[in-house]
Design a protein around this motif. Structure first.
Motif, short mmCIF file in Angstrom:
data_model
loop_
_atom_site.label_atom_id
_atom_site.label_comp_id
_atom_site.label_asym_id
_atom_site.label_seq_id
_atom_site.Cartn_x
_atom_site.Cartn_y
_atom_site.Cartn_z
N MET A 1 14.53 -3.15 0.51
CA MET A 1 13.63 -2.72 -0.57
C MET A 1 13.19 -3.93 -1.39
SD MET A 1 14.36 0.02 -3.61
CE MET A 1 13.28 0.13 -5.03
N MET A 2 11.91 -3.99 -1.67
CA MET A 2 11.40 -5.09 -2.48
C MET A 2 11.62 -4.78 -3.96
SD MET A 2 7.83 -5.97 -0.56
CE MET A 2 7.65 -7.51 -1.44
N ASN A 3 11.69 -5.83 -4.76
CA ASN A 3 11.76 -5.67 -6.20
C ASN A 3 10.86 -6.71 -6.83
OD1 ASN A 3 13.21 -8.17 -6.32
ND2 ASN A 3 15.07 -7.08 -5.80
N ALA A 4 10.91 -6.80 -8.18
CA ALA A 4 9.99 -7.70 -8.88
C ALA A 4 10.17 -9.15 -8.44
CB ALA A 4 10.19 -7.56 -10.39
N ASN A 5 11.36 -9.50 -7.95
CA ASN A 5 11.58 -10.87 -7.48
C ASN A 5 10.85 -11.15 -6.17
OD1 ASN A 5 13.27 -11.54 -9.65
ND2 ASN A 5 15.06 -10.66 -8.62
N SER A 6 10.32 -10.09 -5.54
CA SER A 6 9.58 -10.25 -4.28
C SER A 6 8.12 -10.60 -4.50
CB SER A 6 9.66 -8.95 -3.47
OG SER A 6 10.99 -8.55 -3.27
N ILE A 7 7.66 -10.56 -5.74
CA ILE A 7 6.25 -10.79 -6.02
C ILE A 7 5.88 -12.24 -5.74
CG2 ILE A 7 4.49 -10.79 -7.83
CD1 ILE A 7 6.04 -8.49 -9.14
N ARG A 8 4.78 -12.42 -5.04
CA ARG A 8 4.29 -13.75 -4.71
C ARG A 8 2.91 -13.96 -5.32
NH1 ARG A 8 5.68 -15.13 1.63
NH2 ARG A 8 7.89 -14.56 1.58
N GLY A 110 11.97 4.12 -6.63
CA GLY A 110 12.81 3.92 -5.46
C GLY A 110 12.24 4.48 -4.17
N GLN A 111 11.24 5.36 -4.26
CA GLN A 111 10.63 5.84 -3.02
C GLN A 111 9.84 4.72 -2.35
OE1 GLN A 111 8.54 9.55 -4.18
NE2 GLN A 111 10.21 10.66 -3.17
N ARG A 112 9.55 4.92 -1.09
CA ARG A 112 9.02 3.83 -0.28
C ARG A 112 7.60 4.15 0.20
NH1 ARG A 112 13.28 1.02 2.52
NH2 ARG A 112 12.47 1.55 4.57
N ILE A 113 6.76 3.13 0.16
CA ILE A 113 5.37 3.24 0.61
C ILE A 113 5.16 2.25 1.75
CG2 ILE A 113 2.95 3.01 -0.07
CD1 ILE A 113 3.92 3.60 -2.96
N ALA A 128 6.17 -3.56 -5.62
CA ALA A 128 7.41 -4.18 -6.09
C ALA A 128 7.51 -4.16 -7.61
CB ALA A 128 7.50 -5.62 -5.57
N SER A 129 6.40 -4.42 -8.29
CA SER A 129 6.43 -4.48 -9.75
C SER A 129 6.72 -3.12 -10.37
CB SER A 129 5.11 -5.03 -10.29
OG SER A 129 4.05 -4.13 -10.09
N LEU A 130 6.47 -2.03 -9.63
CA LEU A 130 6.70 -0.67 -10.13
C LEU A 130 8.05 -0.11 -9.67
CD1 LEU A 130 3.13 0.85 -9.65
CD2 LEU A 130 4.15 -0.08 -11.73
N ASN A 131 8.90 -0.98 -9.13
CA ASN A 131 10.23 -0.58 -8.67
C ASN A 131 10.18 0.49 -7.58
OD1 ASN A 131 11.85 -2.32 -10.30
ND2 ASN A 131 11.39 -1.02 -12.06
N LEU A 132 9.19 0.36 -6.73
CA LEU A 132 9.10 1.18 -5.53
C LEU A 132 9.48 0.32 -4.33
CD1 LEU A 132 5.73 2.91 -6.40
CD2 LEU A 132 7.92 4.08 -6.22
N GLY A 133 9.80 0.96 -3.24
CA GLY A 133 10.12 0.22 -2.04
C GLY A 133 8.93 0.16 -1.10
#
Length: 380
Positions: A1-8, A110-113, A128-133
């Motif tokens: 799951m991505m999170n805000a640290n995944s933002i590029r 937490g739901q995934r798109i 990622a910024s919205l805490n979705l996966g």
């Protein structure tokens, strides 16, 4: 799951800013890095904006001006033969806020798109910024970069998801789904219980046939669209959603607090733009010519996969003949040759190092100049 640290970073915008800095130093830059149509708005759009200067332009309702929402409803009857209630239309601050509202109103934390890879970089960053996966489904040039129902089922079996976001025509590849392919994808989502989000931002920019809207097959999913591309209004920041009934009220309440409303002036301009489709069809014809010129030029220089794209206004090409690091390649080409293009890492964090995206949305003159400069840059 991505999170805000995944933002590029959004590398297309970073290359644009770097090119603008070079221009501020007196250099000329051919901007093929961003999907920004050239030229001024249609005359009736400028007339509508001038009219705004003589009257107050306050907030509109969060869902947008009734006249614009009604016109958008009529657009679907005219272009796709489907009836859409204006109550399901939400005018947004560009497609970007449309994605934010869709993700917040349609999914729980937490739901995934799922998205395609390669794909528009803001998808993953917003998710990622919205805490979705997120789940990435790879597409390949062997299938014309098009997603299939079989791809979706295989990805879902491996890692289930609640939403699927697909663009047709697509960025960066220009791939266009045929009507039966889109219908199969929607039917697959319905079987799996997945909410489908149809990114139709490049509708109107199709060089191989007509555009099919997801609304032609179902009213249970989400449509995202924008005035930026076909209507040449990137900086006006105006777009829209068509939502299923279960999402409308949630999206409206979120829009009230997150954005209040889209720009009143831009809404008036958008309403006028919808009556100028002849002007924008003529511009599409210009892109069609530039599409062929760019394709032939890139093939002649040795880029792979440079056949003309089916839609949008991009060429997503294989640069392996020149580099295994297209980030470095694009930076050097900008600094040394004054040609801005976007490295594939923007669209594909796994295999993008081999690819470059060129936009042919600019003027034919800028594309001709870019090809000349690139030819000299690539000389041994």
């Amino acid at each position: 799951m991505m999170n805000a640290n995944s933002i590029r970073p959004f590398y297309a915008l970073e290359l644009m800013a770097r090119g603008q800095a070079l221009e501020a130093q007196g250099r000329t830059v051919c901007h093929l890095e961003i999907g920004e149509p050239g030229g001024k708005p249609a005359d009736r759009v400028l007339d509508a904006v001038r009219d705004c200067l003589d009257r107050p332009m306050g907030y509109t309702a969060a869902k947008g001006m009734p006249a614009l929402r009604e016109r958008l409803s009529r657009y679907y009857a005219e272009q796709h033969g489907v009836e859409v209630s204006p109550e399901r239309v939400v005018v947004t601050t560009g497609s970007s806020s449309g994605f934010i509202l869709t993700f917040l109103a349609g999914f729980a934390p937490g739901q995934r798109i799922a998205v395609t890879r390669p794909g528009y970089p803001a998808y993953l960053n917003i998710i990622a910024s919205l805490n979705l996966g997120s789940v990435e489904i790879p597409v390949s040039p062997a299938n014309g970069w098009r997603l299939t129902a079989a791809d979706i089922e295989a990805a879902y079996e491996k890692s289930p998801f609640e939403g699927l976001l697909v663009a047709s025509p697509a960025n960066p590849t220009g791939a266009v789904l045929e009507r039966d392919e889109l219908a199969a994808i929607i039917a697959c989502c319905d079987r799996l219980g997945v909410r489908f989000i149809s990114d139709e931002i490049y509708h109107g920019l199709n060089y191989v046939g007509g555009d099919a809207s997801a609304l032609e097959f179902s009213h249970d999913h989400v449509i995202v669209n924008s005035f930026s591309k076909y209507y040449c209004m990137t900086g006006w920041r105006i777009g829209w959603l068509v939502l299923p009934e279960d999402m409308v009220r949630r999206a409206e309440m979120m829009a009230q607090s997150l954005f209040i409303s889209a720009s009143s002036v831009s809404q008036c301009a958008a309403l006028a733009a919808m009556e100028a489709r002849d002007d924008y069809d003529a511009r599409r014809d210009q892109y069609a010519g530039s599409r062929l010129v760019l394709s032939e030029g890139l093939k002649a220089m040795g880029f792979g996969l440079a056949e003309p794209s089916d839609g949008a206004f991009y060429a997503y090409v294989d640069a392996s003949a020149f580099t295994n690091d297209t980030m470095d390649f694009c930076l050097r080409m900008l600094d040394q040759a004054g040609v801005a293009a976007t490295p594939g890492q923007d669209f594909d964090r796994t295999d993008g190092h081999k690819y470059v995206r060129f936009s042919y949305a600019g003027t034919p003159e800028s594309i001709a100049m870019a090809l000349e400069r690139m030819g000299k840059f690539l000389q041994p």
